[in-house]
Design a protein around this motif. Structure first.
Motif, PDB file in Angstrom:
ATOM      1  N   LEU A 261       0.835  -1.202   0.000  1.00 20.14           N
ATOM      2  CA  LEU A 261       0.000   0.000   0.000  1.00 20.14           C
ATOM      3  C   LEU A 261       0.871   1.253   0.000  1.00 20.14           C
ATOM      4  CD1 LEU A 261      -3.219   0.609   0.531  1.00 20.14           C
ATOM      5  CD2 LEU A 261      -2.355   1.422   2.706  1.00 20.14           C
ATOM      6  N   ALA A 262       1.902   1.272   0.833  1.00 19.66           N
ATOM      7  CA  ALA A 262       2.771   2.444   0.944  1.00 19.66           C
ATOM      8  C   ALA A 262       3.487   2.750  -0.363  1.00 19.66           C
ATOM      9  CB  ALA A 262       3.788   2.228   2.064  1.00 19.66           C
ATOM     10  N   GLU A 263       3.782   1.722  -1.129  1.00 15.05           N
ATOM     11  CA  GLU A 263       4.470   1.947  -2.404  1.00 15.05           C
ATOM     12  C   GLU A 263       3.626   2.740  -3.391  1.00 15.05           C
ATOM     13  OE1 GLU A 263       5.519  -2.002  -3.568  1.00 15.05           O
ATOM     14  OE2 GLU A 263       7.356  -2.033  -2.352  1.00 15.05           O
ATOM     15  N   ARG A 264       2.351   2.846  -3.138  1.00 13.58           N
ATOM     16  CA  ARG A 264       1.444   3.586  -4.027  1.00 13.58           C
ATOM     17  C   ARG A 264       1.218   5.027  -3.567  1.00 13.58           C
ATOM     18  NH1 ARG A 264      -3.723  -0.146  -3.842  1.00 13.58           N
ATOM     19  NH2 ARG A 264      -4.512   1.407  -5.343  1.00 13.58           N
ATOM     20  N   ILE A 265       1.861   5.415  -2.463  1.00 16.36           N
ATOM     21  CA  ILE A 265       1.620   6.736  -1.868  1.00 16.36           C
ATOM     22  C   ILE A 265       2.932   7.526  -1.847  1.00 16.36           C
ATOM     23  CG2 ILE A 265       0.841   7.969   0.197  1.00 16.36           C
ATOM     24  CD1 ILE A 265      -0.675   5.332   0.939  1.00 16.36           C
ATOM     25  N   PRO A 266       2.999   8.684  -2.498  1.00 14.12           N
ATOM     26  CA  PRO A 266       4.243   9.467  -2.497  1.00 14.12           C
ATOM     27  C   PRO A 266       4.592   9.946  -1.088  1.00 14.12           C
ATOM     28  CG  PRO A 266       2.700  10.264  -4.174  1.00 14.12           C
ATOM     29  CD  PRO A 266       1.945   9.333  -3.289  1.00 14.12           C
ATOM     30  N   SER A 267       5.798   9.616  -0.624  1.00 10.50           N
ATOM     31  CA  SER A 267       6.219  10.023   0.714  1.00 10.50           C
ATOM     32  C   SER A 267       7.714   9.796   0.845  1.00 10.50           C
ATOM     33  CB  SER A 267       5.469   9.212   1.778  1.00 10.50           C
ATOM     34  OG  SER A 267       5.828   9.617   3.075  1.00 10.50           O
TER      35      SER A 267
END
Length: 487
Positions: A424-430
């Motif tokens: 999931l985190a890989e799909r969110i810019p951060s």
């Protein structure tokens, strides 16, 4: 031995290894919890910046020419001094900044770690051998940039100043430091005194407290090669624009409005424990603070109820007088901004479930349920103890909500399936991601920085980021005999 003596720096700035009168207006050091004046610092002027730069240039050349072991030794002695004076520095941090005891102690521990990490940089390989088509040795060499301008904020002034100061010095540079005038003892005097006691030669660290005119002078000074700025996104845009016009690098670590995603398989009690720390630590005055709590709809009501109960149970007060969970925010301007964001969000339809009140500079931890997505306390950086909680129906909606908005600093995801959280985190810019943890963390050996309006990427932490930030790459070739050309 006392490290910080207000009679020494009274109405003075630190130039060329001495406390001297600055050309700017003196600055009162005010304790936010009580309003008491703890001392007075001198104020710098743009003319002081020019003077400091010229002496720093001379000192820097001599410093960079020293054996790497001598530079490393200064950084290691500085690390030991942070440990030795931790109690005194922590007390100043509590009174001047408003940090509770554990937060103040954490800042000092990280400061020591920053110096130890920086102490390894002088002996780090500073280049590489390149392939070349000619009969010669070809190298990419890392060299000091020269003079670095560091502009640090009020909220965690020790860490957010030192993480640039320590590696810049270790790599052979001089530093001109402009701390936020509201916390210029913790964020300025302490740095000077530590490195002074550690044996740093005069002229390599100079203290220039002041306002926007001093910051502008640092950015525009021709002989200041790099600016390391930590602060708000609005101020960072101005610094970046000005630095660009003057063709110099600006490392910008800016604001955030971090998302904390609680998936449908999460343990609510453990998620609330993480959220309480990430949302309310240091009165929410941390760039990585959780601003947006995104909770699966099946857990939403339980999460809001438990987070609100936790907020209501927290003790707010003077951290130098009592054991409290939250201290004061830094000043009236910051308090009024927090109150305004909360009130406007409630007017727009947010459900105030906890807090929303204040007594002087002491702001209660606040929980807003189901705010509209354009409510200012949800979509803006509050920089206060305010948690906005929004439900989502599925992973795709969580990704959409977490990735919306201008900021991209830190992200937390809570789930019983760690690999699901990572996917999931890989799909969110951060710039920073924590699976099964909250969003506020800092380790001296780890890269730190955000994307989007949160800054220009990882420019602090770890050898790779620090070397990139505070050195220039130079191409060097060497032949045994002079080359011959056909002209």
């Amino acid at each position: 031995m006392t490290l910080i003596d207000p009679t020494v720096f009274d109405t003075k700035i630190y130039l060329d290894g001495a406390w001297v009168q600055g050309a700017g207006e003196p600055i009162d050091v005010v304790e936010p919890a009580t309003g008491e004046t703890l001392g007075r610092l001198g104020g710098a002027s743009p003319e002081d910046v020019s003077r400091a730069t010229q002496t720093a240039l001379v000192a820097q050349r001599e410093w960079a020419a020293l054996p790497h072991t001598e530079r490393a030794a200064v950084l290691h002695r500085a690390a030991d001094l942070w440990d030795r004076h931790a109690e005194e520095i922590g007390a100043w941090n509590t009174r001047e900044v408003g940090a509770i005891g554990p937060m103040a102690a954490f800042a000092v521990r990280v400061a020591a770690a920053e110096c130890r990490e920086a102490g390894a940089l002088p002996s780090h390989p500073l280049g590489e051998i390149l392939a070349t088509e000619k009969p010669r040795l070809s190298m990419a060499q890392r060299v000091p940039v020269g003079v670095v301008g560091v502009i640090s904020p009020f909220n965690v002034p020790i860490i957010l100043g030192l993480r640039a100061i320590a590696p810049a010095l270790a790599l052979g540079n001089a530093v001109l430091l402009k701390p936020d005038p509201r916390t210029a003892v913790t964020g300025g005097v302490t740095m000077v005194r530590i490195f002074e006691e550690a044996g740093l030669p005069a002229g390599l660290l100079q203290l220039l407290p002041g306002g926007a005119d001093v910051g502008e002078a640092l950015v525009t000074e021709p002989d200041v090669s790099v600016i390391a700025f930590t602060g708000s996104t609005a101020a960072g845009r101005s610094v970046g624009e000005l630095a660009g016009r003057h063709l110099k690098r600006a490392h910008l670590e800016l604001g955030g409005n971090s998302a904390f995603v609680v998936l449908d398989d999460a343990d609510v009690d453990r998620a609330v424990n993480l959220a309480t720390w990430g949302a309310f630590l240091h009165q929410g005055q941390i760039c990585m603070t959780i601003g947006r709590h995104l909770v699966h709809e099946s857990l939403y009501e339980e999460y809001v109820e438990k987070l609100s109960a936790k907020a209501d149970s927290m003790v707010v007060g003077d951290p130098s007088a009592d054991q409290v969970h939250l201290g004061p925010v830094i000043d009236e301007g910051q308090r009024d901004r927090i109150v305004d964001l909360v009130e406007r969000s409630v007017e727009m339809g947010a459900d105030l479930r906890a807090g929303g009140t204040h007594d002087g500079l002491f702001v209660r931890p606040t929980v807003l349920a189901s705010p509209p997505l354009d409510a200012p306390a949800y979509c803006d950086e509050v920089f206060g103890p305010v948690a906005s909680v929004v439900p989502f129906a599925n992973d795709d909606e969580a990704v959409k909500l977490a990735g919306a908005g201008q900021y991209g600093l830190s992200l937390g995801v809570v789930t019983s399936q760690a690999m699901r959280g990572l996917a999931l985190a890989e799909r969110i810019p951060s710039g920073i991601v924590h699976i099964n943890d909250q969003t506020v963390d800092d380790e001296a050996n780890s890269p730190f920085g955000g994307v989007g309006a949160s800054g220009t990427g990882s420019r602090h932490g770890g050898a790779a980021a620090n070397i990139e930030a505070f050195t220039e790459t130079r191409w060097v070739t060497m032949r045994a005999e002079p080359g011959e050309y056909p002209l």
